[in-house]
Design a protein around this motif. Structure first.
Motif, PDB file in Angstrom:
ATOM      1  N   UNK A  96       0.311  27.695  41.775  1.00  0.00           N
ATOM      2  CA  UNK A  96       0.942  28.478  40.723  1.00  0.00           C
ATOM      3  C   UNK A  96       1.036  27.647  39.453  1.00  0.00           C
ATOM      4  N   UNK A  97       1.053  28.336  38.303  1.00  0.00           N
ATOM      5  CA  UNK A  97       1.303  27.706  37.008  1.00  0.00           C
ATOM      6  C   UNK A  97       2.455  28.444  36.345  1.00  0.00           C
ATOM      7  N   UNK A  98       3.399  27.682  35.798  1.00  0.00           N
ATOM      8  CA  UNK A  98       4.570  28.277  35.151  1.00  0.00           C
ATOM      9  C   UNK A  98       4.772  27.599  33.798  1.00  0.00           C
ATOM     10  N   UNK A  99       5.491  28.242  32.879  1.00  0.00           N
ATOM     11  CA  UNK A  99       5.768  27.579  31.598  1.00  0.00           C
ATOM     12  C   UNK A  99       6.416  26.221  31.811  1.00  0.00           C
ATOM     13  N   UNK A 100       6.051  25.252  30.972  1.00  0.00           N
ATOM     14  CA  UNK A 100       6.504  23.870  31.154  1.00  0.00           C
ATOM     15  C   UNK A 100       8.018  23.767  31.226  1.00  0.00           C
ATOM     16  N   UNK A 101       8.708  24.534  30.385  1.00  0.00           N
ATOM     17  CA  UNK A 101      10.165  24.427  30.339  1.00  0.00           C
ATOM     18  C   UNK A 101      10.835  24.987  31.597  1.00  0.00           C
ATOM     19  N   UNK A 102      10.065  25.723  32.398  1.00  0.00           N
ATOM     20  CA  UNK A 102      10.618  26.307  33.621  1.00  0.00           C
ATOM     21  C   UNK A 102      10.192  25.542  34.875  1.00  0.00           C
ATOM     22  N   UNK A 103       9.321  24.561  34.717  1.00  0.00           N
ATOM     23  CA  UNK A 103       8.688  23.919  35.874  1.00  0.00           C
ATOM     24  C   UNK A 103       9.702  23.289  36.827  1.00  0.00           C
ATOM     25  N   UNK A 104      10.577  22.450  36.322  1.00  0.00           N
ATOM     26  CA  UNK A 104      11.504  21.730  37.192  1.00  0.00           C
ATOM     27  C   UNK A 104      12.404  22.687  37.968  1.00  0.00           C
ATOM     28  N   UNK A 105      12.949  23.672  37.274  1.00  0.00           N
ATOM     29  CA  UNK A 105      13.824  24.636  37.935  1.00  0.00           C
ATOM     30  C   UNK A 105      13.067  25.461  38.967  1.00  0.00           C
ATOM     31  N   UNK A 106      11.848  25.861  38.607  1.00  0.00           N
ATOM     32  CA  UNK A 106      11.047  26.683  39.512  1.00  0.00           C
ATOM     33  C   UNK A 106      10.683  25.909  40.782  1.00  0.00           C
ATOM     34  N   UNK A 107      10.276  24.643  40.618  1.00  0.00           N
ATOM     35  CA  UNK A 107       9.892  23.849  41.786  1.00  0.00           C
ATOM     36  C   UNK A 107      11.098  23.599  42.682  1.00  0.00           C
ATOM     37  N   UNK A 108      12.243  23.305  42.088  1.00  0.00           N
ATOM     38  CA  UNK A 108      13.445  23.069  42.906  1.00  0.00           C
ATOM     39  C   UNK A 108      13.788  24.316  43.714  1.00  0.00           C
ATOM     40  N   UNK A 109      13.730  25.478  43.065  1.00  0.00           N
ATOM     41  CA  UNK A 109      14.023  26.721  43.776  1.00  0.00           C
ATOM     42  C   UNK A 109      13.018  26.942  44.897  1.00  0.00           C
ATOM     43  N   UNK A 110      11.739  26.705  44.616  1.00  0.00           N
ATOM     44  CA  UNK A 110      10.705  26.900  45.631  1.00  0.00           C
ATOM     45  C   UNK A 110      10.903  25.953  46.812  1.00  0.00           C
TER      46      UNK A 110
END
Length: 277
Positions: A184-198
């Motif tokens: 997956x690719x997500x906006x840079x500003x959302x990356x850390x939060x998205x990975x932690x949730x995943x």
């Protein structure tokens, strides 16, 4: 684990942070050793998921080839077999990620180059920032066979060749996800939060179940030759390191510095075409 690698526990998730931001987290012997130690320690715990990420502006700029690095010229100081064995050692370390009992996520932002892309390619799930820049080879042709066989499994032979043959060619995180190299690719500003949730979402599944699921998928891919092809890359790279052309570029880095050596290599192309494709 030493200052070059930070290890933090976040409930069922362990974060391993490459911590050489002044070098864009380029892989040194100390960093590789620390990563191996951290993986061994994690394997004996009840952690559910591991995340590998980079401190600062980038995930990982590859193997450290700065003029003051031990990597520059090492091939010229070793026999082809010694060089191959050194390269295979890196493959074996990243294979430990592939076979780690816990799922391993690569959180990729900024530059992800050569050895960094090799590391991420053997993680179970790679999640990238849309604006990340992924390269299978450095901006100088210092080898070239190390990563391309592995990339055939991720993006197909034509794209693997394109990335390998054209020194310094890069793709964005968004393209990497479109090609199938990243999940997956997500906006840079959302990356850390998205990975932690995943990571925490994955960790809801009991660890023994995750381990068996991972082994089932990995066995299928290994039957297709993934790890054999990864080792083939080490042998090809060791051969390339012995060529006069690669030794010339190694000496260029030592005498001019990395940035100037790259500029000299690109100068004729830039003069005719005015930039990269």
């Amino acid at each position: 684990m030493g200052e070059c690698l930070l290890v933090e526990r976040d409930g069922p998730v362990t974060w391993m942070t490459l911590n050489r931001p002044e070098r864009l987290n380029a892989l040194s012997d100390d960093l590789l050793e620390s990563l191996g130690d951290a993986l061994e320690e994690s394997a004996s715990t009840d952690v559910g998921v591991v995340v590998i990420r980079g401190e600062g502006r980038s995930f990982c700029a590859g193997y450290d080839i700065a003029p003051d690095s031990a990597e520059v010229g090492y091939a010229a100081e070793r026999t082809p077999v010694q060089d191959r064995d050194r390269l295979l050692g890196n493959i074996e370390l990243f294979t430990r990620i592939w076979r780690h009992p816990q799922p391993v996520i690569a959180q990729v932002h900024g530059y992800c180059v050569a050895g960094g892309a090799q590391l991420a390619s053997l993680c179970d799930i790679t999640i990238v920032a849309e604006d990340a820049e992924i390269m299978t080879s450095p901006a100088l042709p210092l080898g070239g066979g190390y990563l391309s066989p592995l990339w055939v499994h991720r993006v197909g032979p034509q794209r693997a060749k394109l990335m390998s043959f054209d020194a310094g060619r890069r793709i964005s995180g968004k393209v990497a996800a479109d090609w199938g190299w990243a999940a997956e690719a997500v906006p840079a500003e959302e990356l850390a939060t998205y990975v932690r949730r995943t990571a925490h979402s994955l960790a809801r599944t009991p660890a023994p179940l995750l381990r068996l699921k991972k082994e089932a998928v990995n066995r299928t891919v290994e039957q297709q030759g993934l790890l054999t092809h990864a080792r083939t890359g080490a042998e090809t790279d060791a051969l390339l390191h012995q060529t006069p052309e690669v030794k010339h570029f190694q000496e260029s880095i030592k005498s001019l510095g990395l940035k100037c050596a790259i500029a000299a290599f690109n100068a004729p192309f830039m003069e005719e075409f005015g930039g990269r494709s």
